[in-house]
Design an enzyme around this catalytic site. Structure first.
Site, PDB file in Angstrom:
ATOM      1  N   CYS A  82       0.861  -1.235  -0.083  1.00 32.93           N
ATOM      2  CA  CYS A  82      -0.064  -0.086   0.045  1.00 32.93           C
ATOM      3  C   CYS A  82       0.881   1.151  -0.105  1.00 32.93           C
ATOM      4  CB  CYS A  82      -1.012  -0.191   1.181  1.00 32.93           C
ATOM      5  SG  CYS A  82      -2.297   1.173   0.896  1.00 32.93           S
ATOM      6  N   HIS A 131      -3.095  -5.731   0.900  1.00 34.71           N
ATOM      7  CA  HIS A 131      -3.129  -6.150   2.182  1.00 34.71           C
ATOM      8  C   HIS A 131      -3.382  -7.539   2.320  1.00 34.71           C
ATOM      9  CE1 HIS A 131      -3.095  -1.927   3.759  1.00 34.71           C
ATOM     10  NE2 HIS A 131      -3.601  -1.664   2.583  1.00 34.71           N
TER      11      HIS A 131
END
Length: 159
Positions: free
Chosen positions: A5, A103
């Site tokens: 991310c 994630h």
């Protein structure tokens, strides 16, 4: 080095913010991946994903199919580096730096095994892969705690 991310975004060459993530401006990234991230609107991507790791040795080529979720702002544009996962991320030419928006990557046993088997091999150590049917790590920790801590002695100290 693995960036997930925001970590992925920072691995690129440049972050361009039109004033949605922080102050408007162009900011240098670490330059470890050839990609640019732009924050051009207050639009957050949230989605469950399943992706194939691209066949880039030494780590990604051993991962196969992985699942996770994306929750991020910004769009990272392609540069000259190869894709790390089908439809996501970038990987350096030597395969030792990669980034992804996914994630939960290391909740996938194949991802854990790919990374750890590479690291163990670098140290010349044997590695026993973890199984896909792993137990809850918190339950495992509680079991170890119960086996090795004398709770009667601790209760006696408190009294």
């Amino acid at each position: 080095m693995i960036g997930i991310c925001g970590g992925y975004q920072m691995l690129g060459t440049t972050l361009v913010d039109d004033g949605f993530e922080s102050a408007a401006g162009t900011y240098p990234g670490l330059g470890l991946l050839d990609c640019v991230t732009r924050f051009a609107s207050y639009s957050k991507n949230t989605t469950q994903v399943q992706r194939e790791a691209c066949p880039v040795p030494p780590i990604l080529s051993a991962m196969g199919s992985v699942t996770g979720y994306e929750i991020h702002m910004g769009v990272t544009g392609e540069g000259t580096d190869r894709e790390a996962f089908s439809g996501d991320g970038r990987v350096s030419p030597d395969g030792l730096v990669f980034g992804t928006y996914m994630h939960g990557l290391f909740l996938n046993p194949p991802a854990v095994n790919a990374l750890l088997s590479y690291l163990y091999a670098k140290k010349g150590l044997p590695y026993t892969p973890i199984s896909a049917a792993g137990s809850d790590p918190y339950d495992d920790l509680a079991d170890i705690y119960e086996q090795h801590v004398d709770m009667d002695a601790i209760v006696a100290l408190i009294r």
